[in-house]
Structures are given as C-alpha cells and as structure tokens.
Design an enzyme around this catalytic site. Structure first.
Site, PDB file in Angstrom:
ATOM      1  CE1 TYR A   1      -3.243   2.521   0.679  1.00  0.00           C
ATOM      2  CE2 TYR A   1      -1.839   3.218   2.969  1.00  0.00           C
ATOM      3  CZ  TYR A   1      -3.005   3.787   2.110  1.00  0.00           C
ATOM      4  OH  TYR A   1      -3.357   5.120   1.313  1.00  0.00           O
TER       5      TYR A   1
ATOM      6  CG  HIS B   1       2.779   8.480  -0.232  1.00  0.00           C
ATOM      7  ND1 HIS B   1       1.403   7.820   0.483  1.00  0.00           N
ATOM      8  CD2 HIS B   1       3.347   7.063  -0.397  1.00  0.00           C
ATOM      9  CE1 HIS B   1       1.962   6.456   0.013  1.00  0.00           C
ATOM     10  NE2 HIS B   1       3.186   6.009  -0.219  1.00  0.00           N
TER      11      HIS B   1
ATOM     12  CG  HIS C   1       1.785  11.624   3.781  1.00  0.00           C
ATOM     13  ND1 HIS C   1       1.214  12.998   2.971  1.00  0.00           N
ATOM     14  CD2 HIS C   1       1.501  10.425   4.131  1.00  0.00           C
ATOM     15  CE1 HIS C   1       0.756  11.356   2.346  1.00  0.00           C
ATOM     16  NE2 HIS C   1       0.626  10.713   2.533  1.00  0.00           N
TER      17      HIS C   1
ATOM     18  CG  HIS D   1       2.892   6.903   4.959  1.00  0.00           C
ATOM     19  ND1 HIS D   1       2.419   6.088   6.111  1.00  0.00           N
ATOM     20  CD2 HIS D   1       2.931   6.444   3.632  1.00  0.00           C
ATOM     21  CE1 HIS D   1       1.320   6.930   5.271  1.00  0.00           C
ATOM     22  NE2 HIS D   1       1.696   7.041   3.622  1.00  0.00           N
TER      23      HIS D   1
END
Length: 506
Positions: A25, A124, A132, A134
C-alpha cells in the site's frame, strides 16, 4: 507554514495487519504474501518515491521489498506477533522534493539504520499541500546472516520514541536555519509548550488515514482540518498584528524617512526588509569591484602608449647622432666605430619594439593621434565609472540609514510589546531581534517569566531542543538590557549626589 506531525505505531498480526500488505500500500508496488498466497496491490495516481535503507553489512536481498517483508512475516511464528513499526511523518511544504528526501534520508539513517533496523521509506506527494512519508521499520536487527534471533528490548522504550519525535524536529529546524528561514517546528504538545490559544488535532487511526489518502473525507479528518485551519488562522492573525504594528511605525515616520524607504526599495528591487539588506550590500560591493576592474583595464590600455612614448623620445635623441656621425672618423677611430655600431643596434632594437607594440617607428604623428583617441575614450569611461561609484556610495548610505531606521523600528516594536519594562529603553537591536523571534514562534507576546518557564521545560527534555537556544538568547537579552538600565539608574543617582554635594559646598 510548517507543521509538526510524527506518529509511531506497531505493525501487529494480532490486529489483523500484514507487513506485506502495508508495504504494498505504501510503496504502490505489486507484492505477493507468501504466507497466504495473496497478491497485494493498491493502485496510485502518483507513484511514491521509495527507498530501502539498511545496515552496510545487510544481505543483498534486503533491497527486494517483496523478499524483505515476506522474510519478516515468515520469521514471526506467533499469531499475535509484532511484525515491525510504522511511522507517519509530515514533510515541510516549503522545501523542494530533493530537500525533503535528503533530510528524511539523513534522519532515517541516523535514528534507525545505525541501530540495526531496516527502514522502508515511501514519500507520498499525491496532495501538494500535504507531502508526507511512511516509514516501515523491522522489529529485529539485520546482519550479514539475516535477522537477529532475539528482539532488542531497548527499541520498545517510550523514551526512544520521544527521542525520535524530538530528533525529527531538530532535523527540520536545522535545515530551516541553513536555508535562512524563520520557520520552526516543535515536537511537544501545545500544553507542554505553554500555548493555550490553539486546538490540538485528534487521533485518526489507520482506517481513517487510508480513506483520507484515497480522497474519501471522514468526520475525524474534517475535525482535524478545522483544527488546523483554526490554528493557522490564529498564527496568521498574530503575525498580521505584529506586521501591522511595524507598518504603522513606518507610516508614522516623517516624509524624509519615508522617502529613504522608497529609495531603498528601488535599490533592493522590492520591499525593504532587514534580512534583505545584506544581499543589497553584497550587490553594491560586487558592482564596486567590477568598476575597479574596469579602471584597472583602462589604466592598462594606456601602458603601451607610455612605453612607446619613451621609445620615441629615445629615437629622437639617438637618430640625429647616427646621422651626424662621420664615416671618415669611424674609418680611423676604432672607438667611434664601436660606438656607432652599438647605437645603430640600439636604434634597430627600439624600432622592433615599437612595431611589436603596433606603432610605426618613423610616424610619431600617427602615434600621437591614436594616443589622443584612446585617452579621450578612457576619460569618458572614467567619468562614467566615477559617476557609478558615486551612485554606489549614495546607495550604500541609503541602505545604512535604512538599516539603522529599521533596527529602531524593531526596538520600538519590542518596547511597545513591553511598555512597563524599564530595560526596554536600553535595548540593542540584536537583543530586540532575539526577543521578537521568540514571540513570533509563539504567535503572541510572551512575558519574561513565561520564557523562563518554557526554557526550564525545554532544558528538562532530551538535548538539542529546537526552541531552547532561542529562549536562552531572548532571556539573556532581557538580562543585558536590565543590567544597562540599572547602570544608567546608578549613574543618574551618582550624578545627582555630586550635584547635591556641590550645591551644599556653596
């Protein structure tokens, strides 16, 4: 305006989470879960910027995202096993993509990889207003032989998470400082910072976060957006009020000083701000250096004429001697022959030197004509250079006077913020700047005791607090101004005492 957000959570099989699915994801790649045989893929309109950071001695397979997270999944046997950690972090919108990636890379390398973790990073940028990243972290250290058989208990401590949060603020603020930006972020809550006029955001959770990232608005997302808008509005209003005070102070200046500001705007090519003045001075210095180079070139262009003039003068003296030299005398006098030979040689060498300089040896008139033209041209150029030098001197004086005036405005602004403070009358610009910097960060005027309290709280937290240095500088400014105020008061008392003694003596 930069915001702070960094959350650390665990990836747990007990919560129904899959490390392979989360990696798919976040990275936007197609991965296969070898435990279940399922293919994990989440289509994204904009492909994330991905990187896997691992210890230097890690096996080569670590760079294969599919192998990495399947080995993590297969290495954990418990049905409620903790598979790793994931971190969500906001990136400053003020930075370029390269700056965002570089600072994030350095932070992950220092805080995670050097401890033995693998950091799978995905940046992203689907929403330009919300860049931002992850970061997925392995729960076991990775070495040449693979993952460690035991987990490191130090990684579970809350103090380490707090340090990660703080060090991200340090990394961002260090980059802001390097870029010369006034923006700063703080990892502490509004309550810990002593800020009471802003609203904290609420926890969203992974489901809400995924829905928001897919463009689906949620109630919790709406509440957080309202809180962020309200906080930004408060910050902008506070900033506007302070800027308005500065503008009003400028408008209240007499016509002569307002004209000075207009002249400074023309020199700088835009609005006059203290932080732009050094660049203005640098430009003037560079222009002055160019003019000096031009003057040097003009002087060098006259050098061949000066040399040639000496050659022509020598020829005017030597050639008549050759013409007057008696051939009969040379026939019987050896010394006369040698003198004639040497003089002829000297004349010939001088002719050759003149020709190398571009002048005809026997044409003094042509030489004088060329010299007159070059001299006239150089004089015109020199006059222009002198005029430009004068304009630079005037412009530098304008900027210096503007600098003094704006520094007085900054001092006046601090005095207006603290009208009852006696030390304000003895404030230097550098001190007023440090005090105003703290108030700008806070979005309001802080009292000295509030700054002291905040400084003590910052000192109690782990080292390198991003606000601590600014607070210390501001408090030191208060102390120095108070010290000068006390000295001035003592001096006034002594002067009065001497005056009283003198009067009594009469």
């Amino acid at each position: 305006m930069a915001i702070y957000h960094l959350s650390v959570k665990t990836i747990s099989r007990g919560k129904g989470q899959s490390a392979v699915a989360m990696a798919a994801y976040r990275s936007g790649e197609r991965l296969k879960d070898e435990r279940t045989g399922e293919l994990k893929f989440y289509r994204r309109d904009q492909q994330p910027e991905n990187m896997i950071l691992a210890p230097a001695d890690a096996p080569e397979w670590v760079q294969d995202r599919n192998q990495l997270w399947n080995k993590v999944e297969l290495g954990e046997k418990r049905k409620d096993a903790r598979l790793g950690r994931h971190i969500d972090v906001a990136l400053p919108v003020e930075w370029s993509n390269e700056q965002q990636a570089r600072v994030l890379y350095e932070y992950c390398q220092r805080e995670f990889v050097e401890r033995g973790m693998v950091a799978d990073v995905a940046i992203h940028r689907d929403n330009p207003e919300n860049p931002h990243a992850h970061i997925m972290l392995t729960d076991r250290a990775l070495g040449p032989e693979g993952f460690a058989s035991k987990k490191n208990p130090e990684w579970n401590k809350s103090e380490l998470v707090e340090s990660w949060r703080e060090q991200w603020a340090v990394s961002v603020n260090t980059e802001f400082e390097r870029l010369g930006h006034a923006e700063r972020i703080d990892h502490r809550s509004f309550e810990r910072q002593g800020i009471t006029d802003r609203q904290p955001t609420i926890h969203e959770g992974p489901n809400v976060r995924q829905m928001e990232e897919r463009g689906i608005q949620t109630d919790r997302g709406d509440l957080n957006r309202l809180a962020q808008e309200r906080n930004l509005t408060i910050l902008y209003l506070n900033k506007y009020r302070r800027e308005e005070q500065s503008i009003m102070l400028k408008m209240q200046k007499p016509p002569k000083e307002r004209q000075l500001l207009r002249q400074a705007e023309q020199i700088l090519g835009g609005p006059v701000q203290l932080d732009k003045l050094p660049a203005g001075f640098d430009r003037l210095k560079a222009q002055e250096a160019q003019l000096l180079q031009q003057k040097t070139k003009l002087a060098e262009s006259m050098r061949p004429f000066e040399i040639a003039d000496n050659y022509f003068r020598s020829l005017e003296k030597w050639e008549p001697l050759l013409e007057d030299s008696s051939g009969f005398s040379r026939l019987f006098n050896k010394q006369h022959r040698e003198d004639h030979r040497l003089l002829s040689q000297r004349v010939q060498e001088t002719h050759e030197k003149l020709e190398k300089l571009g002048f005809k040896p026997g044409d003094r008139e042509q030489f004088e004509s060329r010299r007159a033209k070059v001299t006239s041209y150089n004089q015109q150029q020199l006059t222009g250079i002198q005029e430009q030098q004068h304009r630079i001197t005037v412009a530098r004086d304008v900027l210096m006077q503007t600098k003094d005036g704006l520094e007085k405005v900054e001092i006046q602004r601090t005095q207006d913020d603290y009208p009852a403070w006696a030390g304000g009358q003895h404030l230097f610009y550098s001190e007023a700047k440090q005090i105003n910097e703290v108030n700008n960060l806070a979005g309001r005027v802080l009292k000295p005791d509030e700054m002291t309290s905040l400084s003590q709280k910052a000192s109690a937290s782990p080292s390198h607090d991003p606000v601590l240095k600014v607070l210390e500088n501001a408090l030191k400014s208060f102390e120095e101004a108070n010290r000068r105020a006390e000295q001035a008061e003592r001096q006034k008392e002594w002067s009065q005492q001497r005056k009283d003694r003198k009067n009594r003596g009469r």
